[in-house]
Design a protein around this motif. Structure first.
Motif, PDB file in Angstrom:
ATOM      1  N   ASP A 179      44.885  43.607  44.913  1.00 13.74           N
ATOM      2  CA  ASP A 179      45.319  43.702  43.513  1.00 13.74           C
ATOM      3  C   ASP A 179      46.064  42.456  43.060  1.00 13.74           C
ATOM      4  OD1 ASP A 179      44.184  46.176  43.277  1.00 13.74           O
ATOM      5  OD2 ASP A 179      46.034  47.288  43.702  1.00 13.74           O
ATOM      6  N   GLU A 180      46.955  41.943  43.888  1.00  7.77           N
ATOM      7  CA  GLU A 180      47.758  40.788  43.492  1.00  7.77           C
ATOM      8  C   GLU A 180      46.883  39.542  43.350  1.00  7.77           C
ATOM      9  OE1 GLU A 180      51.198  38.994  42.184  1.00  7.77           O
ATOM     10  OE2 GLU A 180      50.832  41.098  42.646  1.00  7.77           O
ATOM     11  N   GLY A 181      45.979  39.347  44.291  1.00  7.26           N
ATOM     12  CA  GLY A 181      45.082  38.202  44.190  1.00  7.26           C
ATOM     13  C   GLY A 181      44.198  38.296  42.959  1.00  7.26           C
ATOM     14  N   SER A 182      43.735  39.511  42.646  1.00  6.77           N
ATOM     15  CA  SER A 182      42.919  39.709  41.455  1.00  6.77           C
ATOM     16  C   SER A 182      43.702  39.395  40.188  1.00  6.77           C
ATOM     17  CB  SER A 182      42.392  41.140  41.405  1.00  6.77           C
ATOM     18  OG  SER A 182      41.751  41.404  40.181  1.00  6.77           O
ATOM     19  N   ARG A 183      44.968  39.819  40.131  1.00  8.95           N
ATOM     20  CA  ARG A 183      45.779  39.547  38.928  1.00  8.95           C
ATOM     21  C   ARG A 183      45.921  38.054  38.680  1.00  8.95           C
ATOM     22  NH1 ARG A 183      48.561  44.377  40.213  1.00  8.95           N
ATOM     23  NH2 ARG A 183      49.948  43.325  41.684  1.00  8.95           N
ATOM     24  N   LEU A 184      46.142  37.295  39.752  1.00 10.55           N
ATOM     25  CA  LEU A 184      46.278  35.849  39.599  1.00 10.55           C
ATOM     26  C   LEU A 184      44.956  35.243  39.128  1.00 10.55           C
ATOM     27  CD1 LEU A 184      47.979  33.304  39.921  1.00 10.55           C
ATOM     28  CD2 LEU A 184      47.261  33.193  42.308  1.00 10.55           C
ATOM     29  N   LEU A 185      43.831  35.700  39.706  1.00 12.76           N
ATOM     30  CA  LEU A 185      42.531  35.179  39.313  1.00 12.76           C
ATOM     31  C   LEU A 185      42.224  35.514  37.856  1.00 12.76           C
ATOM     32  CD1 LEU A 185      39.901  33.756  40.078  1.00 12.76           C
ATOM     33  CD2 LEU A 185      39.037  35.956  40.911  1.00 12.76           C
ATOM     34  N   VAL A 186      42.547  36.722  37.432  1.00 17.72           N
ATOM     35  CA  VAL A 186      42.323  37.109  36.034  1.00 17.72           C
ATOM     36  C   VAL A 186      43.101  36.182  35.093  1.00 17.72           C
ATOM     37  CG1 VAL A 186      42.794  38.878  34.295  1.00 17.72           C
ATOM     38  CG2 VAL A 186      41.774  39.525  36.486  1.00 17.72           C
ATOM     39  N   GLY A 187      44.353  35.905  35.446  1.00 15.11           N
ATOM     40  CA  GLY A 187      45.158  35.029  34.599  1.00 15.11           C
ATOM     41  C   GLY A 187      44.555  33.640  34.473  1.00 15.11           C
ATOM     42  N   LYS A 188      44.101  33.097  35.593  1.00 14.00           N
ATOM     43  CA  LYS A 188      43.520  31.756  35.566  1.00 14.00           C
ATOM     44  C   LYS A 188      42.217  31.723  34.764  1.00 14.00           C
ATOM     45  CE  LYS A 188      45.492  29.670  39.733  1.00 14.00           C
ATOM     46  NZ  LYS A 188      45.811  28.369  39.119  1.00 14.00           N
ATOM     47  N   ILE A 189      41.391  32.766  34.911  1.00  9.50           N
ATOM     48  CA  ILE A 189      40.121  32.804  34.185  1.00  9.50           C
ATOM     49  C   ILE A 189      40.370  32.964  32.683  1.00  9.50           C
ATOM     50  CG2 ILE A 189      38.065  34.223  33.802  1.00  9.50           C
ATOM     51  CD1 ILE A 189      37.928  34.646  36.805  1.00  9.50           C
ATOM     52  N   GLU A 190      41.317  33.800  32.320  1.00 16.73           N
ATOM     53  CA  GLU A 190      41.606  33.990  30.889  1.00 16.73           C
ATOM     54  C   GLU A 190      42.217  32.733  30.279  1.00 16.73           C
ATOM     55  OE1 GLU A 190      43.841  37.667  30.662  1.00 16.73           O
ATOM     56  OE2 GLU A 190      41.974  38.789  30.286  1.00 16.73           O
ATOM     57  N   ASP A 191      42.926  31.946  31.091  1.00 17.55           N
ATOM     58  CA  ASP A 191      43.439  30.668  30.583  1.00 17.55           C
ATOM     59  C   ASP A 191      42.314  29.729  30.174  1.00 17.55           C
ATOM     60  OD1 ASP A 191      46.056  31.428  30.911  1.00 17.55           O
ATOM     61  OD2 ASP A 191      46.335  30.403  32.824  1.00 17.55           O
ATOM     62  N   LEU A 192      41.136  29.929  30.761  1.00 14.18           N
ATOM     63  CA  LEU A 192      39.981  29.090  30.430  1.00 14.18           C
ATOM     64  C   LEU A 192      39.248  29.582  29.187  1.00 14.18           C
ATOM     65  CD1 LEU A 192      38.524  28.633  34.019  1.00 14.18           C
ATOM     66  CD2 LEU A 192      39.865  26.981  32.728  1.00 14.18           C
ATOM     67  N   GLY A 193      39.690  30.733  28.655  1.00 12.62           N
ATOM     68  CA  GLY A 193      39.054  31.253  27.449  1.00 12.62           C
ATOM     69  C   GLY A 193      38.033  32.338  27.702  1.00 12.62           C
ATOM     70  N   VAL A 194      37.908  32.810  28.946  1.00 17.14           N
ATOM     71  CA  VAL A 194      36.991  33.907  29.266  1.00 17.14           C
ATOM     72  C   VAL A 194      37.776  35.213  29.269  1.00 17.14           C
ATOM     73  CG1 VAL A 194      35.472  34.874  31.020  1.00 17.14           C
ATOM     74  CG2 VAL A 194      35.467  32.412  30.594  1.00 17.14           C
ATOM     75  N   HIS A 195      37.259  36.226  28.591  1.00 14.18           N
ATOM     76  CA  HIS A 195      37.955  37.508  28.467  1.00 14.18           C
ATOM     77  C   HIS A 195      37.545  38.434  29.617  1.00 14.18           C
ATOM     78  CE1 HIS A 195      38.894  36.141  24.394  1.00 14.18           C
ATOM     79  NE2 HIS A 195      37.614  35.805  24.291  1.00 14.18           N
ATOM     80  N   VAL A 196      38.514  39.106  30.222  1.00 14.80           N
ATOM     81  CA  VAL A 196      38.258  39.982  31.368  1.00 14.80           C
ATOM     82  C   VAL A 196      38.619  41.412  30.987  1.00 14.80           C
ATOM     83  CG1 VAL A 196      38.794  40.480  33.775  1.00 14.80           C
ATOM     84  CG2 VAL A 196      38.704  38.103  32.986  1.00 14.80           C
ATOM     85  N   HIS A 197      37.706  42.343  31.242  1.00 15.95           N
ATOM     86  CA  HIS A 197      37.908  43.766  30.947  1.00 15.95           C
ATOM     87  C   HIS A 197      37.744  44.538  32.255  1.00 15.95           C
ATOM     88  CE1 HIS A 197      37.251  42.695  26.641  1.00 15.95           C
ATOM     89  NE2 HIS A 197      36.374  41.848  27.166  1.00 15.95           N
ATOM     90  N   LEU A 198      38.827  45.070  32.806  1.00 17.05           N
ATOM     91  CA  LEU A 198      38.791  45.786  34.078  1.00 17.05           C
ATOM     92  C   LEU A 198      38.766  47.293  33.838  1.00 17.05           C
ATOM     93  CD1 LEU A 198      41.405  43.679  36.064  1.00 17.05           C
ATOM     94  CD2 LEU A 198      38.901  43.481  36.132  1.00 17.05           C
ATOM     95  N   ALA A 199      38.307  48.019  34.873  1.00 22.85           N
ATOM     96  CA  ALA A 199      38.233  49.477  34.829  1.00 22.85           C
ATOM     97  C   ALA A 199      37.434  49.944  33.611  1.00 22.85           C
ATOM     98  CB  ALA A 199      39.632  50.094  34.837  1.00 22.85           C
ATOM     99  N   LYS A 200      36.323  49.266  33.355  1.00 24.47           N
ATOM    100  CA  LYS A 200      35.483  49.597  32.202  1.00 24.47           C
ATOM    101  C   LYS A 200      34.098  50.026  32.691  1.00 24.47           C
ATOM    102  CE  LYS A 200      37.955  48.609  28.459  1.00 24.47           C
ATOM    103  NZ  LYS A 200      38.192  49.612  27.380  1.00 24.47           N
ATOM    104  N   ALA A 201      33.719  51.248  32.396  1.00 24.50           N
ATOM    105  CA  ALA A 201      32.391  51.756  32.737  1.00 24.50           C
ATOM    106  C   ALA A 201      31.499  51.618  31.510  1.00 24.50           C
ATOM    107  CB  ALA A 201      32.466  53.213  33.184  1.00 24.50           C
ATOM    108  N   THR A 202      30.462  50.806  31.616  1.00 21.85           N
ATOM    109  CA  THR A 202      29.563  50.597  30.482  1.00 21.85           C
ATOM    110  C   THR A 202      28.633  51.798  30.351  1.00 21.85           C
ATOM    111  OG1 THR A 202      29.620  48.207  30.864  1.00 21.85           O
ATOM    112  CG2 THR A 202      27.858  49.048  29.461  1.00 21.85           C
TER     113      THR A 202
END
Length: 1000
Positions: free
Chosen positions: A189-212
């Motif tokens: 979980d902690e590693g994922s949170r850091l990765l999400v932050g870095k990816i969103e800093d690049l302008g990519v939006h992340v949506h977790l726990a989402k069932a399409t």
């Protein structure tokens, strides 16, 4: 029927299927097997690990791991574009979609996997894509031209790769992941949170726990609906929700299949039918399907070994992985969850550096079990090796976690795997270094295969190599080359202090041998950076690579491009008209460059002076696109036109470009000036970047938008133009003085002790007290500038250097021209290199040679043919001559006191360019390096010195008085082997006719 080989049918030609073929060829030394392999895709095996790089180069060949020529050389029947559809076990026959029936003794299933597409309503709409093959990527690229937003369903490894691709295509990108974290199989979980932050800093939006729940749209994607009631408006969807083994062939022929899919195999990789094996993502071993390349390669090796009679077994593999996702280093290895009470985690998180490290140790802290790294994965190889070895540690957990003394490569046990992809241990690597006397990373890769897989172990390989060299008492050399026991920085200081102006003097006093394609351009770059003499002067001309030697960028087939300077991208209508007129007159392909200039492609070397005469008459000057020098200063329109501009970015860009034009450096330098903080000129991706503010200009340095992008760093802010120019003078000259050869400013600052702060100390604070000298040297270069092409155009002697043949006024294009999108371009490269038979006399009798200048008694014998005068061939360089329909390169090796000659066609890509290559020596052998792809050839034997299967035909040379003679067979006989028309068919359409007419 003893001696008849058995037939092994390999179904699937991905990287794992190709590796199996390689290993069976290696192990089956007695030729016991005939190999037939089915490849259902339209091309042989390619590297899926680097699939995303396809968006940058769009060239399938750059991903290839298996070429058709290799299969032919080893007698393997490769059936490209044909899919195996049935295994008839009763008849022991494999049936294909094309109707082939191949009897088999052994079958190897390497069918890989297919993308898992969840059963989502609307998944069949236009705009929904999988992410698996080159064809998938081509479809994504085409559709993206009409799309604005993209959702990637899946936040695993491939999902994030797909998101990067969509982001790079300029789409607003969303990642939708069903799990509560990204990369759920690799990260906590902690590693994922850091990765999400870095990816969103690049302008990519992340949506977790989402069932399409649904993909909306009337025939075409318009959005997503989620199970929690939410929605997302998008017009393109990439599904990357995992993989499923392709086990349908196994199911239809009655083989056992694992409960969760995959062909069930044992440790020998045999299926429920002992004569059928399964490897890679198609196989389920002990209930596990491996989706990584390293386990697949190991399976291929084991299965090939079993067929060859070796007792190899596959006992499972680590799911270790190291990747760079959206520019962020991510790695996991071993067991990275905490399943047992006797496992203790050691976590180090640096919120300022943006790094996270979680290492799992045994309860007593003596063994490393696994770990997760985010943001900095530089220790991945050594840590993964320790976890895989499972032995007692020689360092404490704190030391391994980086908060105590560093462990380093020395902490690895001998059996620790260094390269997991190819199964190379530390002991095997060090033994190869010692026993074979390896001294470079390239040699280590070639001999051991370490580092040739995913590349994640290369830092460790380099560290172990350097440690071993130092331990054996050898110095880790960073010399320019074998001819100069000095670094580039050393040579720069030697040349500056001693005032050396020629290569002869530098080689005589500080080098050895005759020089080569590495040291000659380095030396002449240093001379130009200090003394600014024309590189077309006789003392410098043949020392240059072909681009500098002929003042133009060499392109396909030995043609050249013409790039006039357009300072700041500002150009008048009259100059635009002049460019169009020249392009039409000479049949040139035209393109706008990324640096706001016009590039004219397809000029013959002998056309260049005439083209430039017209361009100079229209007011242009050399753009130095061919040199390791300043290329362009890109600009937006600033206050000239833009409503947001706060400074005159165009005017300042023109000033900067005209100040530093033509100045040689260790590598090319690019710059930009943006008229406001909206940054339309992309200044922070350049070596020198200026961004306008109300208070002046912020100066950024050491950026790079190339293969390894790096944002420039702020050197100083709120500068007026005069101060900014003064700082750039200092920065540019400091870089020229201290950087290694072929080092961009981005790599230079990374290796500079102190980094940007060191540069700020020198350039802004003048802590070394050298700023006056740096400014003085730069001003000398600015004041002594002159257009190199103007020198050539006005000097008949320099113009003669651009002749195609020194003994003939005839011209040959030497390359096929085709039409595409209304313009002319070279035809595609030949698929295979040309192999040349040795030239023999028709009757096979001994050759009778007459003296130079005297005719042979029998015209079909070899004879000495006069091809020119001594003055026609530049000292320590080459020139081409025409003999019948054959082109021959003749070299005047002044320093070595000899002459050499060979075919002018490089057999690598059939380009007629060898006369323009740099000459030199290796130990005592004369050599020439092809200017196109740097293949080195011996001028004594013709062999390729890099070990590749190419060879030249060489010819004896004699000098009689002022005349140069070559010992040659009759022209018709030589033309039958080396004639230009045999290897470069001229196009017969209008484009080819236009080009040939322009040569007349």
């Amino acid at each position: 029927m003893a001696g008849i080989p058995k037939t092994a049918v390999v179904i699937g030609n991905g990287p794992v299927g190709h590796r199996f073929c390689e290993k069976l060829v290696e192990f089956d030394t007695r030729g016991a097997y005939r190999i037939v392999t089915f490849c259902e895709e339209p091309r042989p095996a390619y590297d899926r690990v680097r699939l995303t790089s396809y968006f940058a180069h769009r060239d399938p060949g750059k991903l290839a791991v298996g070429r058709e020529g290799w299969y032919r050389e080893h007698g393997i029947e490769l059936r490209v574009g044909d899919r195996a559809t049935q295994i008839d076990r009763s008849r022991r026959v494999v049936v294909s979609a094309a109707g082939s029936e191949i009897p088999y003794d052994r079958v190897v299933l390497a069918t890989g996997s297919r993308p898992f597409v969840p059963p989502i309503n609307g998944v069949d709409k236009a705009g929904v894509f999988a992410y698996r093959t080159i064809e998938d990527l081509d479809a994504i690229i085409d559709f993206a031209r009409s799309a604005r937003t993209c959702a990637v369903i899946g936040g695993g490894l491939l999902g994030l790769e797909a998101a990067k691709a969509a982001h790079d295509l300029g789409l607003e990108t969303h990642v939708v992941e069903f799990a509560p974290r990204l990369m759920p199989r690799q990260l906590d979980d902690e590693g994922s949170r850091l990765l999400v932050g870095k990816i969103e800093d690049l302008g990519v939006h992340v949506h977790l726990a989402k069932a399409t729940r649904q993909i909306r749209g009337n025939g075409r994607v318009r959005g997503l609906s989620f199970a929690d009631g939410g929605s997302l408006e998008v017009d393109m969807v990439i599904v990357s929700a995992g993989i499923r083994p392709r086990d349908e062939l196994a199911r239809t022929c009655g083989l056992a299949v694992a409960e969760r899919g995959g062909v069930a195999v044992d440790d020998r990789l045999q299926t429920s039918a002992p004569e059928i094996y399964a490897i890679g993502e198609a196989a389920s071993h002990r209930g596990t399907v491996y989706g990584l390349i390293a386990p697949g390669w190991r399976m291929a090796e084991v299965a090939a070994g079993r067929l060859a009679g070796r007792d190899l077994r596959f006992e499972g593999a680590d799911l270790a992985a190291k990747l760079k996702l959206m520019g962020v280093d991510v790695a996991s290895f071993g067991s990275h969850e905490t399943p047992r009470e006797d496992v203790a985690p050691f976590v180090v998180k640096d919120p300022f550096a943006g790094t996270y490290k979680k290492l799992l140790f045994s309860g007593d802290g003596t063994r490393l079990i696994g770990g997760v790294l985010v943001g900095d994965a530089s220790e991945y190889a050594s840590l993964a090796a320790l976890a895989s070895a499972g032995k007692r540690l020689e360092s404490t957990p704190a030391e391994l976690a980086g908060v105590g003394a560093a462990g380093g490569p020395a902490t690895l046990g001998d059996s620790a795997p260094v390269c997991s992809c190819n199964g190379v241990s530390k002991a095997a690597l060090l033994a190869a270094i010692r026993d074979r006397g390896l001294t470079t990373v390239g040699a280590v890769k070639e001999r051991t295969a370490a580092g040739t897989g995913c590349g994640g172990c290369l830092p460790l390989v380099t560290s172990l190599l350097n440690s071993e060299l130092e331990a054996s008492g050898r110095t880790v050399k960073r010399y320019v080359c074998e001819h100069f026991p000095h670094t580039r920085q050393d040579l720069f200081e030697i040349v500056k202090i001693k005032g050396i102006r020629t290569f002869e003097e530098l080689l005589r006093d500080h080098g050895r041998g005759h020089g080569c394609e590495t040291c000659k351009p380095v030396a002449t770059s240093i001379f130009a950076s200090l003394w600014n003499e024309s590189i077309t002067d006789p003392s410098h001309h043949t020392l240059q690579d072909t681009n500098d030697r002929f003042l133009a960028n060499m392109q396909r087939g030995g043609l050249y491009s013409v790039v006039p300077r357009v300072p700041g991208g500002e150009i008048t209508p009259d100059k635009l008209i002049a460019l169009g007129s020249v392009a039409k007159k000479y049949g040139l392909y035209t393109k706008i460059t990324g640096g706001q200039r016009v590039d004219l492609f397809g000029a013959q070397v002998q056309q260049l002076p005439s083209i430039w005469e017209e361009l100079i008459g229209a007011g242009f000057e050399s753009g130095h696109a061919y040199g390791k020098a300043l290329r362009t200063i890109k600009s937006c329109v600033g206050t000239t036109w833009c409503r947001y501009g706060v400074q005159d970015s165009v005017g300042f860009a023109v000033r900067i470009e005209e100040r530093y034009r033509g100045i040689r450096a260790p590598h090319k330098v690019k710059g930009a000036v943006s008229g406001c903080v909206r940054e339309c000129a992309e200044a922070r991706s350049k070596d020198i970047g200026l961004i306008a503010t109300e208070a002046g200009y912020d100066l950024y340095v050491c950026g790079n938008g190339g293969a390894n992008p790096r944002h420039a760093e702020l050197l100083a802010d709120s500068l007026d133009e005069e101060t900014a120019v003064r700082y750039i003078d200092r920065f540019f000259m400091y870089y020229i003085s201290t950087a290694d050869k072929l080092t961009r400013t981005a790599r230079w600052v990374e290796g500079l002790e102190g980094g940007i702060e060191r540069i700020r100390d020198v350039v802004v604070r003048d802590k070394l007290g050298i700023c006056d000298e740096l400014e003085r040297r730069m001003q000398f270069l600015v004041d002594s500038y002159r257009c190199e092409w103007m020198d050539v155009v006005k000097d008949p002697a320099r113009r003669r250097l651009f002749r195609q043949f020194v003994n003939s006024d005839e011209n040959e294009a030497g390359i096929e021209i085709v039409r595409e999108r209304g313009q002319s371009r070279p035809a595609d490269w030949p698929k295979d290199s040309v192999s040349l038979d040795r030239i023999k006399l028709p009757d096979g009798r001994p050759i009778q040679v007459a003296p130079p200048g005297k005719a042979q008694r029998k015209p079909r014998k070899l004879q000495w043919v006069r091809v020119g005068r001594v003055a026609d061939f530049p000292p320590d360089g080459g020139a081409a001559v025409k003999y019948g329909d054959t082109q021959i390169a003749v070299f005047n090796l002044t320093r070595q006191g000899t002459w050499r000659a060979c075919q002018n066609m490089c057999p690598h890509m059939n380009a007629f360019v060898l006369a323009r290559g740099i000459t030199g020596s290796t130990e005592t052998a004369a050599k020439v390096t092809c200017p196109l792809h740097k293949k080195p050839f011996s001028l004594a034997t013709g062999e390729c010195l890099s070990g590749e299967p190419y060879a030249l035909k060489v010819f004896p040379v004699r000098v009689a008085s002022d005349a140069i003679y070559l010992l040659l067979p009759p022209a018709r006989q030589l033309d039958a082997v080396l004639g230009t028309n045999l290897h470069a068919v001229q196009a017969c359409d209008a484009a080819g006719a236009h080009v040939r007419a322009s040569l007349a």
